[in-house]
Write a protein that holds these residues in place. Structure first.
Motif, PDB file in Angstrom:
ATOM      1  N   TYR A  13       2.075 -71.825 -25.489  1.00 30.78           N
ATOM      2  CA  TYR A  13       1.451 -72.155 -24.206  1.00 30.78           C
ATOM      3  C   TYR A  13       0.408 -71.121 -23.797  1.00 30.78           C
ATOM      4  O   TYR A  13      -0.616 -71.465 -23.204  1.00 30.78           O
ATOM      5  N   ASN A  14       0.645 -69.853 -24.108  1.00 27.94           N
ATOM      6  CA  ASN A  14      -0.331 -68.822 -23.765  1.00 27.94           C
ATOM      7  C   ASN A  14      -1.652 -69.035 -24.503  1.00 27.94           C
ATOM      8  O   ASN A  14      -2.733 -68.773 -23.961  1.00 27.94           O
ATOM      9  N   SER A  15      -1.576 -69.516 -25.747  1.00 27.36           N
ATOM     10  CA  SER A  15      -2.797 -69.828 -26.486  1.00 27.36           C
ATOM     11  C   SER A  15      -3.538 -70.994 -25.844  1.00 27.36           C
ATOM     12  O   SER A  15      -4.769 -70.997 -25.777  1.00 27.36           O
ATOM     13  N   ALA A  16      -2.780 -71.990 -25.360  1.00 26.14           N
ATOM     14  CA  ALA A  16      -3.402 -73.116 -24.667  1.00 26.14           C
ATOM     15  C   ALA A  16      -4.101 -72.657 -23.389  1.00 26.14           C
ATOM     16  O   ALA A  16      -5.201 -73.105 -23.067  1.00 26.14           O
ATOM     17  N   ILE A  17      -3.463 -71.743 -22.646  1.00 30.44           N
ATOM     18  CA  ILE A  17      -4.073 -71.207 -21.430  1.00 30.44           C
ATOM     19  C   ILE A  17      -5.352 -70.443 -21.762  1.00 30.44           C
ATOM     20  O   ILE A  17      -6.381 -70.592 -21.088  1.00 30.44           O
ATOM     21  N   LEU A  53       0.073 -84.577 -36.639  1.00 33.88           N
ATOM     22  CA  LEU A  53      -1.323 -84.873 -36.338  1.00 33.88           C
ATOM     23  C   LEU A  53      -2.007 -83.684 -35.673  1.00 33.88           C
ATOM     24  O   LEU A  53      -3.166 -83.366 -35.963  1.00 33.88           O
ATOM     25  N   GLY A  54      -1.281 -83.025 -34.767  1.00 30.26           N
ATOM     26  CA  GLY A  54      -1.854 -81.849 -34.115  1.00 30.26           C
ATOM     27  C   GLY A  54      -2.163 -80.740 -35.099  1.00 30.26           C
ATOM     28  O   GLY A  54      -3.199 -80.072 -35.004  1.00 30.26           O
ATOM     29  N   GLY A  90       0.948 -78.651 -31.601  1.00 24.16           N
ATOM     30  CA  GLY A  90       0.322 -78.487 -32.903  1.00 24.16           C
ATOM     31  C   GLY A  90      -1.090 -77.960 -32.835  1.00 24.16           C
ATOM     32  O   GLY A  90      -1.575 -77.338 -33.788  1.00 24.16           O
ATOM     33  N   LEU A  91      -1.777 -78.208 -31.704  1.00 22.44           N
ATOM     34  CA  LEU A  91      -3.143 -77.717 -31.569  1.00 22.44           C
ATOM     35  C   LEU A  91      -3.177 -76.230 -31.235  1.00 22.44           C
ATOM     36  O   LEU A  91      -4.149 -75.540 -31.542  1.00 22.44           O
ATOM     37  N   GLN A 132      -5.704 -79.112 -35.946  1.00 26.76           N
ATOM     38  CA  GLN A 132      -5.894 -77.666 -35.879  1.00 26.76           C
ATOM     39  C   GLN A 132      -6.535 -77.150 -37.157  1.00 26.76           C
ATOM     40  O   GLN A 132      -7.409 -76.274 -37.125  1.00 26.76           O
ATOM     41  N   THR A 133      -6.128 -77.686 -38.291  1.00 24.10           N
ATOM     42  CA  THR A 133      -6.695 -77.270 -39.573  1.00 24.10           C
ATOM     43  C   THR A 133      -8.155 -77.702 -39.695  1.00 24.10           C
ATOM     44  O   THR A 133      -9.008 -76.934 -40.174  1.00 24.10           O
TER      45      THR A 133
END
Length: 275
Positions: free
Chosen positions: A216-220, A116-117, A211-212, A121-122
């Motif tokens: 973790y660095n991208s999430a930050i 689902l993530g 998945g999004l 994202q897509t």
């Protein structure tokens, strides 16, 4: 006397496997978490009690942002999901063969959260978002969609169990639709609301946007880190078990307080209603 002893041993044979599993998979991990969380030097293997790990996480801005994002997500996503699921369940319960629609709404719940993530994202491409507000909106939308199917099933089942004679009596008394919704619907499905609200709070604080984001660095970078994602990164990417354990303890305390407060509030409302 011998019969009582035999009965006690017989009952113990049934309980013992469950006790062993609880000790192995719940009690022992909790012991390790608290040991590392209150250990100032978990890397060396020695134990020196202290608050060093908690000082570390509360001076880490990423952890503070993770708490803020998780609280925002829980405060917004849970009410939206509850409201939408109640409305959908109300509509499904009124149609012919509601079980068919129940199955259709339940299908997304069977899908992997990672899948689902990746779909989200897509569709929304969070890596191209330029503001943290957009990222938080995406997290909320993703969380609502992820939890909606299960809640729709729960509320539809609750609606179908309501005695239809109550609706007929209410209409005969001239009650309007919003009065029926407030006095009958919400009153009858209140136990399910309490259950979904409690489990929703727990799930919200365990939310991790797999998945999004690629890592973790991208999430930050996009302001999308959550408490569980922070713990996951400390264990698997940074390998700082002390900070991960301290963050886990904080998460346990927050969830425990919110769950108890939620139960007490609903108990007071129930007592007030019975009076």
């Amino acid at each position: 006397m011998k019969h009582k002893k035999t009965t006690w041993l017989y009952q113990l044979n049934w309980v013992l496997p469950a006790v062993i599993l609880i000790l192995l998979f719940i009690a022992y991990p909790l012991f390790i978490i608290f040991k590392n969380g209150f250990n100032s030097v978990p890397v060396s293997g020695d134990f020196i009690g202290g608050w060093y790990q908690f000082h570390q996480i509360f001076t880490d801005k990423n952890f503070l942002w993770a708490i803020a994002n998780t609280v925002i997500y829980a405060a917004i996503a849970i009410p939206i999901s509850l409201f939408i699921s109640i409305i959908i369940a109300k509509g499904i319960s009124k149609v012919w063969h509601p079980r068919i629609l129940q199955s259709a709404f339940f299908m997304p719940f069977l899908a992997s959260s990672l899948a689902l993530g990746m779909v989200f994202q897509t569709l929304f491409n969070p890596m191209g978002f330029t503001s943290q507000v957009q990222t938080k909106a995406l997290l909320i939308l993703y969380g609502v969609f992820q939890t909606l199917p299960f809640r729709v099933i729960m509320f539809t089942t609750a609606y179908m169990a309501i005695d239809q004679r109550m609706y007929k009596a209410a209409k005969a008394d001239g009650m309007r639709w919003y009065q029926i919704f407030w006095r009958i619907d919400l009153s009858e499905i209140a136990p399910i609301i309490l259950y979904t609200l409690t489990t929703g709070i727990i799930s919200a604080f365990k939310f991790i946007p797999f998945g999004l984001f690629t890592d973790y660095n991208s999430a930050i970078a996009h302001g999308g880190q959550t408490m569980v994602y922070y713990i996951y990164a400390q264990i698997n990417e940074i390998q700082n078990y002390g900070k991960a354990s301290a963050a886990s303890i904080i998460l346990i305390i927050i969830v425990l307080i919110l769950t108890i407060a939620n139960a007490l509030i609903w108990r007071e409302k129930k007592h007030a209603k019975n009076k």
